[in-house]
Design a protein around this motif. Structure first.
Motif, short mmCIF file in Angstrom:
data_model
loop_
_atom_site.label_atom_id
_atom_site.label_comp_id
_atom_site.label_asym_id
_atom_site.label_seq_id
_atom_site.Cartn_x
_atom_site.Cartn_y
_atom_site.Cartn_z
N SER A 70 -6.54 15.39 -1.15
CA SER A 70 -6.80 14.02 -1.60
C SER A 70 -5.65 13.10 -1.24
CB SER A 70 -7.03 14.00 -3.12
OG SER A 70 -5.85 14.37 -3.81
N LEU A 71 -4.43 13.62 -1.26
CA LEU A 71 -3.29 12.80 -0.89
C LEU A 71 -3.24 12.52 0.61
CD1 LEU A 71 -0.58 14.31 -3.24
CD2 LEU A 71 -1.59 12.04 -3.37
N ASP A 121 -4.11 8.19 4.74
CA ASP A 121 -4.97 7.55 5.73
C ASP A 121 -5.22 6.08 5.39
OD1 ASP A 121 -5.16 9.65 7.42
OD2 ASP A 121 -7.17 10.28 6.81
N THR A 122 -5.38 5.78 4.10
CA THR A 122 -5.63 4.39 3.72
C THR A 122 -4.45 3.51 4.12
OG1 THR A 122 -4.68 4.63 1.49
CG2 THR A 122 -7.02 5.13 1.74
N LYS A 157 2.35 1.93 -3.47
CA LYS A 157 1.34 2.42 -4.41
C LYS A 157 1.05 3.91 -4.19
CE LYS A 157 -3.42 1.49 -5.88
NZ LYS A 157 -4.63 0.64 -5.65
N VAL A 158 0.87 4.31 -2.94
CA VAL A 158 0.57 5.70 -2.63
C VAL A 158 1.81 6.57 -2.83
CG1 VAL A 158 -0.17 7.31 -0.83
CG2 VAL A 158 -1.26 5.07 -1.04
N GLU A 213 -5.25 9.55 0.97
CA GLU A 213 -4.47 8.39 0.52
C GLU A 213 -3.55 7.90 1.64
OE1 GLU A 213 -4.56 6.70 -2.20
OE2 GLU A 213 -5.50 7.90 -3.74
N HIS A 269 -9.47 17.43 5.10
CA HIS A 269 -8.74 16.53 5.97
C HIS A 269 -8.18 17.29 7.17
CE1 HIS A 269 -5.50 13.85 7.26
NE2 HIS A 269 -6.15 12.88 6.67
N GLN A 311 0.83 -1.21 0.00
CA GLN A 311 0.00 0.00 0.00
C GLN A 311 0.87 1.25 0.00
OE1 GLN A 311 -2.44 -0.57 3.49
NE2 GLN A 311 -4.05 -1.62 2.35
N SER A 312 1.95 1.22 0.77
CA SER A 312 2.85 2.38 0.85
C SER A 312 3.49 2.67 -0.49
CB SER A 312 3.93 2.13 1.91
OG SER A 312 3.38 1.98 3.19
N LYS A 337 2.06 7.91 -6.25
CA LYS A 337 1.16 9.05 -6.47
C LYS A 337 1.76 10.32 -5.87
CE LYS A 337 -3.29 6.63 -6.67
NZ LYS A 337 -4.64 6.56 -6.09
#
Length: 276
Positions: free
Chosen positions: A199-200, A205-206, A162-163, A203, A266, A159-160, A166
Protein backbone atom coordinates in the motif's frame (compact mmCIF):
# COMPACT_ATOMS: atom_id res chain seq x y z
CA UNK A 1 -13.58 60.06 -27.11
CA UNK A 2 -10.07 60.67 -25.83
CA UNK A 3 -7.48 57.95 -26.30
CA UNK A 4 -5.73 58.51 -22.99
CA UNK A 5 -1.95 58.26 -22.72
CA UNK A 6 -2.27 55.53 -20.11
CA UNK A 7 -4.39 53.43 -22.48
CA UNK A 8 -2.01 54.04 -25.38
CA UNK A 9 1.03 52.99 -23.36
CA UNK A 10 -0.84 49.92 -22.15
CA UNK A 11 -1.78 48.87 -25.67
CA UNK A 12 1.74 49.44 -26.99
CA UNK A 13 3.15 47.33 -24.19
CA UNK A 14 0.73 44.46 -24.76
CA UNK A 15 1.32 44.41 -28.51
CA UNK A 16 5.07 44.64 -28.02
CA UNK A 17 5.12 41.77 -25.52
CA UNK A 18 3.08 39.52 -27.85
CA UNK A 19 5.34 40.47 -30.77
CA UNK A 20 8.51 39.80 -28.75
CA UNK A 21 7.41 36.35 -27.49
CA UNK A 22 6.23 35.29 -30.95
CA UNK A 23 9.42 36.51 -32.64
CA UNK A 24 12.07 35.28 -30.20
CA UNK A 25 10.40 32.25 -28.60
CA UNK A 26 8.31 31.22 -31.59
CA UNK A 27 5.29 30.60 -29.35
CA UNK A 28 1.69 31.83 -29.68
CA UNK A 29 0.82 34.77 -27.44
CA UNK A 30 -2.84 35.70 -27.18
CA UNK A 31 -3.93 39.10 -25.92
CA UNK A 32 -7.07 38.91 -23.79
CA UNK A 33 -10.04 41.13 -24.59
CA UNK A 34 -11.33 41.26 -21.01
CA UNK A 35 -8.82 42.44 -18.41
CA UNK A 36 -9.54 40.76 -15.09
CA UNK A 37 -6.00 40.90 -13.76
CA UNK A 38 -4.47 39.23 -16.83
CA UNK A 39 -3.55 40.73 -20.20
CA UNK A 40 -2.12 37.82 -22.20
CA UNK A 41 -1.68 34.07 -22.43
CA UNK A 42 1.49 32.44 -23.73
CA UNK A 43 1.15 28.88 -25.04
CA UNK A 44 4.24 26.75 -24.47
CA UNK A 45 5.62 24.68 -27.35
CA UNK A 46 8.15 21.87 -27.28
CA UNK A 47 11.46 22.03 -29.21
CA UNK A 48 9.67 20.65 -32.28
CA UNK A 49 7.26 23.62 -32.16
CA UNK A 50 4.29 21.48 -31.12
CA UNK A 51 1.86 22.99 -28.61
CA UNK A 52 1.77 20.87 -25.42
CA UNK A 53 -1.39 22.28 -23.85
CA UNK A 54 0.45 24.27 -21.16
CA UNK A 55 0.11 28.00 -20.68
CA UNK A 56 1.62 30.99 -18.92
CA UNK A 57 -0.68 33.79 -17.79
CA UNK A 58 0.70 37.32 -18.07
CA UNK A 59 -0.04 40.70 -16.50
CA UNK A 60 1.66 43.48 -18.48
CA UNK A 61 2.60 46.82 -16.93
CA UNK A 62 3.96 49.45 -19.33
CA UNK A 63 5.50 52.89 -18.83
CA UNK A 64 7.26 55.58 -20.86
CA UNK A 65 9.75 56.00 -18.02
CA UNK A 66 12.58 53.71 -16.94
CA UNK A 67 10.92 52.89 -13.61
CA UNK A 68 11.15 49.12 -13.11
CA UNK A 69 8.97 48.63 -10.04
CA UNK A 70 5.21 48.10 -10.32
CA UNK A 71 2.27 48.31 -7.95
CA UNK A 72 0.15 45.17 -7.49
CA UNK A 73 -3.36 45.17 -6.04
CA UNK A 74 -4.46 42.68 -3.39
CA UNK A 75 -7.39 41.43 -5.48
CA UNK A 76 -5.07 40.51 -8.34
CA UNK A 77 -2.62 38.77 -6.02
CA UNK A 78 -5.36 36.60 -4.53
CA UNK A 79 -6.67 35.82 -8.00
CA UNK A 80 -3.22 34.77 -9.24
CA UNK A 81 -2.56 32.63 -6.17
CA UNK A 82 -5.64 30.53 -6.96
CA UNK A 83 -4.52 29.85 -10.54
CA UNK A 84 -3.02 26.52 -11.59
CA UNK A 85 -1.05 28.10 -14.44
CA UNK A 86 2.12 30.06 -13.69
CA UNK A 87 1.49 33.81 -13.65
CA UNK A 88 4.19 36.30 -14.59
CA UNK A 89 4.19 40.06 -14.29
CA UNK A 90 5.92 41.72 -17.24
CA UNK A 91 7.19 45.27 -16.77
CA UNK A 92 7.93 47.14 -20.00
CA UNK A 93 9.92 50.36 -19.61
CA UNK A 94 10.63 53.06 -22.23
CA UNK A 95 7.64 51.64 -24.07
CA UNK A 96 7.48 54.41 -26.75
CA UNK A 97 11.27 54.52 -27.35
CA UNK A 98 13.47 51.44 -26.99
CA UNK A 99 11.35 49.05 -24.90
CA UNK A 100 12.85 46.64 -22.40
CA UNK A 101 10.86 43.80 -20.79
CA UNK A 102 11.40 42.69 -17.20
CA UNK A 103 9.57 39.72 -15.74
CA UNK A 104 8.96 37.60 -12.64
CA UNK A 105 6.75 34.63 -11.83
CA UNK A 106 4.53 35.73 -8.96
CA UNK A 107 2.27 32.84 -7.96
CA UNK A 108 4.80 30.57 -6.31
CA UNK A 109 5.08 30.35 -2.53
CA UNK A 110 6.52 33.89 -2.44
CA UNK A 111 3.10 35.33 -3.30
CA UNK A 112 2.03 34.91 0.33
CA UNK A 113 4.50 37.63 1.36
CA UNK A 114 3.14 39.99 -1.29
CA UNK A 115 -0.43 39.33 -0.13
CA UNK A 116 0.46 40.06 3.50
CA UNK A 117 2.13 43.33 2.53
CA UNK A 118 -0.87 44.36 0.44
CA UNK A 119 -3.29 43.48 3.26
CA UNK A 120 -1.39 45.76 5.64
CA UNK A 121 -1.42 48.64 3.15
CA UNK A 122 -4.14 51.27 3.34
CA UNK A 123 -4.44 51.18 -0.47
CA UNK A 124 -4.45 47.35 -0.46
CA UNK A 125 -1.41 47.36 -2.75
CA UNK A 126 2.23 46.34 -2.63
CA UNK A 127 5.29 46.90 -4.81
CA UNK A 128 7.09 44.36 -6.97
CA UNK A 129 10.67 45.33 -7.77
CA UNK A 130 12.71 44.20 -10.76
CA UNK A 131 16.47 44.13 -11.17
CA UNK A 132 18.72 44.05 -14.22
CA UNK A 133 18.82 40.24 -13.88
CA UNK A 134 15.07 40.14 -14.59
CA UNK A 135 15.42 41.60 -18.11
CA UNK A 136 13.80 39.24 -20.61
CA UNK A 137 16.17 37.77 -23.21
CA UNK A 138 16.06 34.99 -25.80
CA UNK A 139 18.03 32.83 -23.36
CA UNK A 140 14.99 32.72 -21.04
CA UNK A 141 13.06 30.47 -23.44
CA UNK A 142 13.92 27.23 -21.62
CA UNK A 143 13.19 28.86 -18.27
CA UNK A 144 9.75 29.87 -19.56
CA UNK A 145 9.19 26.30 -20.74
CA UNK A 146 9.89 25.05 -17.21
CA UNK A 147 7.64 27.56 -15.40
CA UNK A 148 4.73 25.07 -15.02
CA UNK A 149 7.15 22.63 -13.35
CA UNK A 150 8.47 25.37 -11.08
CA UNK A 151 4.90 26.26 -10.14
CA UNK A 152 4.28 22.62 -9.09
CA UNK A 153 7.24 22.31 -6.70
CA UNK A 154 5.07 23.26 -3.71
CA UNK A 155 2.47 20.66 -4.70
CA UNK A 156 5.10 17.91 -4.95
CA UNK A 157 6.57 18.92 -1.61
CA UNK A 158 3.14 18.90 0.08
CA UNK A 159 2.34 15.43 -1.28
CA UNK A 160 5.79 14.17 -0.26
CA UNK A 161 5.41 15.45 3.29
CA UNK A 162 1.99 13.83 3.66
CA UNK A 163 3.17 10.42 2.45
CA UNK A 164 6.46 10.69 4.34
CA UNK A 165 4.51 10.92 7.60
CA UNK A 166 2.75 7.65 6.75
CA UNK A 167 6.06 6.02 5.87
CA UNK A 168 7.65 7.09 9.12
CA UNK A 169 4.77 5.57 11.09
CA UNK A 170 5.42 2.26 9.38
CA UNK A 171 9.22 2.37 9.57
CA UNK A 172 9.89 3.67 13.09
CA UNK A 173 8.70 0.47 14.89
CA UNK A 174 11.56 -1.37 13.19
CA UNK A 175 14.27 0.96 14.51
CA UNK A 176 16.62 -0.69 16.98
CA UNK A 177 17.84 2.03 19.35
CA UNK A 178 20.70 -0.07 20.72
CA UNK A 179 21.96 -1.16 17.31
CA UNK A 180 21.13 2.24 15.80
CA UNK A 181 19.73 0.63 12.70
CA UNK A 182 16.51 -0.70 11.20
CA UNK A 183 15.88 -4.43 11.31
CA UNK A 184 13.06 -6.95 11.50
CA UNK A 185 14.09 -8.33 14.90
CA UNK A 186 12.63 -5.43 16.87
CA UNK A 187 9.02 -6.63 16.68
CA UNK A 188 9.35 -9.94 14.85
CA UNK A 189 7.77 -10.91 11.55
CA UNK A 190 4.43 -9.39 10.73
CA UNK A 191 2.04 -11.33 8.51
CA UNK A 192 0.63 -8.07 7.19
CA UNK A 193 4.00 -6.55 6.38
CA UNK A 194 3.83 -7.27 2.65
CA UNK A 195 0.35 -5.78 2.35
CA UNK A 196 1.45 -2.69 4.30
CA UNK A 197 4.49 -2.19 2.14
CA UNK A 198 2.42 -2.76 -0.97
CA UNK A 199 0.00 0.00 0.00
CA UNK A 200 2.89 2.35 0.69
CA UNK A 201 4.30 1.62 -2.76
CA UNK A 202 1.08 2.94 -4.23
CA UNK A 203 1.33 5.99 -1.97
CA UNK A 204 4.77 6.61 -3.46
CA UNK A 205 3.23 6.39 -6.92
CA UNK A 206 0.79 9.18 -6.11
CA UNK A 207 3.76 11.42 -5.40
CA UNK A 208 5.57 10.44 -8.59
CA UNK A 209 2.38 11.11 -10.56
CA UNK A 210 2.53 14.78 -9.58
CA UNK A 211 2.25 16.87 -12.73
CA UNK A 212 5.67 17.77 -14.20
CA UNK A 213 7.39 15.33 -11.80
CA UNK A 214 10.20 14.45 -14.23
CA UNK A 215 10.86 18.09 -15.07
CA UNK A 216 10.97 19.03 -11.38
CA UNK A 217 13.38 16.19 -10.53
CA UNK A 218 15.63 16.94 -13.52
CA UNK A 219 15.75 20.71 -13.11
CA UNK A 220 14.80 21.70 -9.55
CA UNK A 221 15.93 18.81 -7.34
CA UNK A 222 18.18 21.13 -5.32
CA UNK A 223 15.08 23.09 -4.26
CA UNK A 224 13.32 20.03 -2.84
CA UNK A 225 13.36 19.19 0.87
CA UNK A 226 10.46 16.81 1.53
CA UNK A 227 10.84 14.56 -1.52
CA UNK A 228 14.48 13.57 -0.83
CA UNK A 229 13.43 12.70 2.76
CA UNK A 230 10.63 10.56 1.37
CA UNK A 231 12.97 8.69 -0.98
CA UNK A 232 15.30 7.94 1.94
CA UNK A 233 12.51 6.55 4.12
CA UNK A 234 11.08 4.55 1.21
CA UNK A 235 14.46 2.90 0.65
CA UNK A 236 14.56 1.92 4.33
CA UNK A 237 11.10 0.36 4.02
CA UNK A 238 12.07 -1.47 0.83
CA UNK A 239 15.18 -2.93 2.45
CA UNK A 240 13.04 -4.11 5.37
CA UNK A 241 10.72 -5.80 2.90
CA UNK A 242 13.69 -7.61 1.37
CA UNK A 243 14.88 -8.64 4.83
CA UNK A 244 11.41 -9.87 5.75
CA UNK A 245 10.95 -11.97 2.62
CA UNK A 246 14.43 -13.48 2.93
CA UNK A 247 13.65 -14.46 6.52
CA UNK A 248 10.61 -16.49 5.50
CA UNK A 249 10.84 -20.25 5.48
CA UNK A 250 10.29 -22.06 2.21
CA UNK A 251 6.61 -22.89 2.85
CA UNK A 252 5.88 -19.35 3.98
CA UNK A 253 7.52 -17.98 0.86
CA UNK A 254 5.38 -20.26 -1.27
CA UNK A 255 2.35 -18.94 0.61
CA UNK A 256 3.40 -15.40 -0.23
CA UNK A 257 3.75 -16.31 -3.88
CA UNK A 258 0.33 -17.98 -3.83
CA UNK A 259 -1.23 -14.83 -2.40
CA UNK A 260 0.67 -12.97 -5.06
CA UNK A 261 -1.21 -14.82 -7.80
CA UNK A 262 -4.55 -14.10 -6.16
CA UNK A 263 -3.97 -10.38 -5.64
CA UNK A 264 -2.06 -8.11 -8.04
CA UNK A 265 0.79 -6.43 -6.21
CA UNK A 266 2.82 -3.35 -6.94
CA UNK A 267 5.72 -3.82 -9.40
CA UNK A 268 8.35 -2.89 -6.78
CA UNK A 269 7.09 -5.57 -4.42
CA UNK A 270 6.74 -8.05 -7.29
CA UNK A 271 10.42 -7.62 -8.06
CA UNK A 272 11.41 -8.11 -4.41
CA UNK A 273 9.37 -11.31 -4.00
CA UNK A 274 10.38 -12.85 -7.31
CA UNK A 275 14.08 -12.17 -6.74
CA UNK A 276 14.35 -13.37 -3.15
Amino acid sequence: MIYALKNKNGDIGEYYFAYWVTKYFGWPCRLLDIDLGLDAQVEICNPKHNAIGKFIAVQIKSTQSNKKSVSLHLDNLKYWKAMEEPVIVARIINVTKVPEIYWKIVNTKSIDKLIKKAEKSKEKKTTLNFSDNDCLTKEHKEEFRLLPALKNIEKLEAQSKKVNEKFEEGVLPFYDVQEKEYNMNTIGCDDDFIENFDSLCFEMDTVKNCEFFDEIIDNFYDRLIEYPKLVEVFEVYKNLAITYIRSLKHNSKLDVLQRWKEHPYHSDLAYIVNNN
